[in-house]
Motif scaffolding. Structure first.
Motif, mmCIF file in Angstrom:
data_model
loop_
_atom_site.group_PDB
_atom_site.id
_atom_site.type_symbol
_atom_site.label_atom_id
_atom_site.label_comp_id
_atom_site.label_asym_id
_atom_site.label_seq_id
_atom_site.Cartn_x
_atom_site.Cartn_y
_atom_site.Cartn_z
ATOM 1 N N ALA A 17 0.815 -1.224 0.000
ATOM 2 C CA ALA A 17 0.000 0.000 0.000
ATOM 3 C C ALA A 17 0.846 1.270 0.000
ATOM 4 O O ALA A 17 0.575 2.207 -0.747
ATOM 5 N N HIS A 18 1.866 1.319 0.877
ATOM 6 C CA HIS A 18 2.666 2.533 1.078
ATOM 7 C C HIS A 18 4.151 2.189 1.042
ATOM 8 O O HIS A 18 4.525 1.043 1.370
ATOM 9 N N ASP A 20 7.216 1.684 2.756
ATOM 10 C CA ASP A 20 7.665 1.210 4.082
ATOM 11 C C ASP A 20 7.036 -0.149 4.372
ATOM 12 O O ASP A 20 7.638 -0.989 5.030
ATOM 13 N N ASP A 21 5.835 -0.410 3.866
ATOM 14 C CA ASP A 21 5.207 -1.702 4.167
ATOM 15 C C ASP A 21 6.030 -2.876 3.659
ATOM 16 O O ASP A 21 6.085 -3.939 4.284
ATOM 17 N N TYR A 148 -4.125 -4.810 9.366
ATOM 18 C CA TYR A 148 -4.600 -4.072 10.563
ATOM 19 C C TYR A 148 -5.706 -3.074 10.244
ATOM 20 O O TYR A 148 -5.993 -2.163 11.016
ATOM 21 N N HIS A 153 -4.383 -0.775 2.743
ATOM 22 C CA HIS A 153 -3.944 -2.174 2.828
ATOM 23 C C HIS A 153 -5.068 -3.114 2.389
ATOM 24 O O HIS A 153 -4.833 -4.091 1.679
HETATM 25 ZN ZN LIG Z 1 0.962 0.867 4.933
#
Ligand SMILES: [Zn+2]
Ligand SMILES: CC(=O)N[C@H]1[C@@H](O[C@@H]2[C@H](O)[C@H](O)[C@@H](O)[C@H](O)[C@H]2O)O[C@H](CO)[C@@H](O)[C@@H]1O
Length: 326
Positions: A17-18, A20-21, A148, A153
């Motif tokens: 998604a971003h 860092d994930d 989460y 996500h």
């Molecule tokens: Zn993320």
């Protein structure tokens, strides 16, 4: 289009998604396979424009200030991929095509152009283009709650599974699809390790097992990839995401300053394709590809396959589009 006359034999696609994930969840796995000569492709769905910013000197990047965090995180991601040895990383539909939707329930969820508002088949079509280009045998993404409950996500999971379907309709079926997970016993041991650190624990607060995304019963874990040899690469890549992650020894914290244990063995649950054979000890497979023992004790594809309709609605107040089965 990727110009690969002779692509590596093993090819993996990670959908996140971003920026860092990918490192938090799969950094050691990506470094391991890249080092072994596999093609590791990362597709990141947003630039992380709505993230918080840890270093005070970079606070001006935030969405409610200069709104340049997304551009900055492109650089963080490139630095992290260099640490992992990953050379093929792309943004879904191109950089900035889908904007970070913010945490579940925030107004950003409803902004036109946010990933949570994306048309599922359009977004999945972009991913199918990558799948047809790379032709990976392995696809990795989140579970249907996004680990989460973050809307981006959850949407990344839906886009990944729908992209898998669209690619199959266009003539290429990924052999195996895995969801990121962490076995409960491993998380509990990690927090015992954290508690034992006592006063040496470097962060002001401590996360809990419930803060760790994708915790599952041990029995549901299909594969455990031991990336211990690449822990240093994963740590360096996490440090590269400096606006999002603080690393201290065997622990890390996000901008919420909740310290949590760092894992260099990373875990996966298979959700599509021919069932991956169990490990030699009957436990999770040590690899995301089937192993064929040199002794001839082929531990080839176990019987049966893993399938199912992927569905799930976002937890939290936002009711994003594209809910339901993918
Ligand atoms: Zn993320
Ligand atoms: C790991 C991850 O998915 N990070 C996301 C997440 O960031 C969290 C968010 O800012 C939350 O408010 C903080 O308390 C937490 O510490 C952050 O990790 O959501 C961001 C906004 O969508 C996203 O940019 C970031 O990558």
């Amino acid at each position: 289009m990727t110009d690969r006359t002779t692509p590596p034999a093993r090819r993996l696609l990670f959908v996140h998604a971003h920026p860092d994930d990918e490192t938090i969840n799969n950094g050691a796995t990506m470094a391991k396979y890249a080092a072994e000569g596999a093609l590791v492709t990362l597709v990141t769905c947003t630039l992380g424009e709505e993230g918080e910013v840890i270093p005070p000197e970079l606070a001006h990047l935030a969405a409610d200030r200069d709104d340049t965090l997304g551009e900055h995180r492109i650089g963080e991601l490139a630095a992290a991929m260099a640490e992992l040895g990953v050379t093929d990383h792309r943004f879904l539909g191109g950089p900035g095509r889908y904007r970070d939707s913010g945490m579940m329930g925030l107004a950003q969820n409803d902004v036109p152009g946010s990933f949570w508002q994306a048309d599922l088949d359009e977004a999945a079509g972009h991913l199918a283009d990558v799948i047809l280009d790379v032709r990976p045998q392995v696809l990795v993404t989140y579970d249907d709650n996004g680990g989460y409950g973050h809307p981006d996500h959850i949407q990344a999971h839906r886009v990944a599974l729908r992209g898998y379907e669209l690619a199959a309709e266009r003539g290429y079926t990924v052999e195996r699809v895995f969801e990121i997970c962490t076995p409960r016993s491993v998380v509990e041991e990690g927090f015992r390790r954290l508690a034992a650190a006592g006063k040496d624990f470097p962060f002001p607060s401590v996360a809990t097992v419930d803060d760790v995304p994708g915790v599952v019963d041990d029995a549901l874990v299909t594969a455990a990839v031991d990336g211990t040899a690449y822990a240093g690469h994963k740590t360096a890549a996490m440090r590269a995401h400096a606006t999002q992650i603080a690393v201290d020894g065997p622990f890390f914290a996000l901008s919420n300053d909740l310290g949590q244990p760092f894992f260099s063995t990373e875990y996966y649950r298979q959700v599509r394709g021919e069932a991956l054979p169990r490990g030699a000890d009957g436990g999770p497979a040590p690899d995301l590809f089937p192993a064929y023992g040199a002794s001839g004790s082929a531990s080839g594809p176990a019987s049966g396959s893993v399938s199912g309709s992927v569905s799930g609605r976002a937890s939290g107040s936002a009711s994003g589009p594209g809910g339901g089965a993918v």
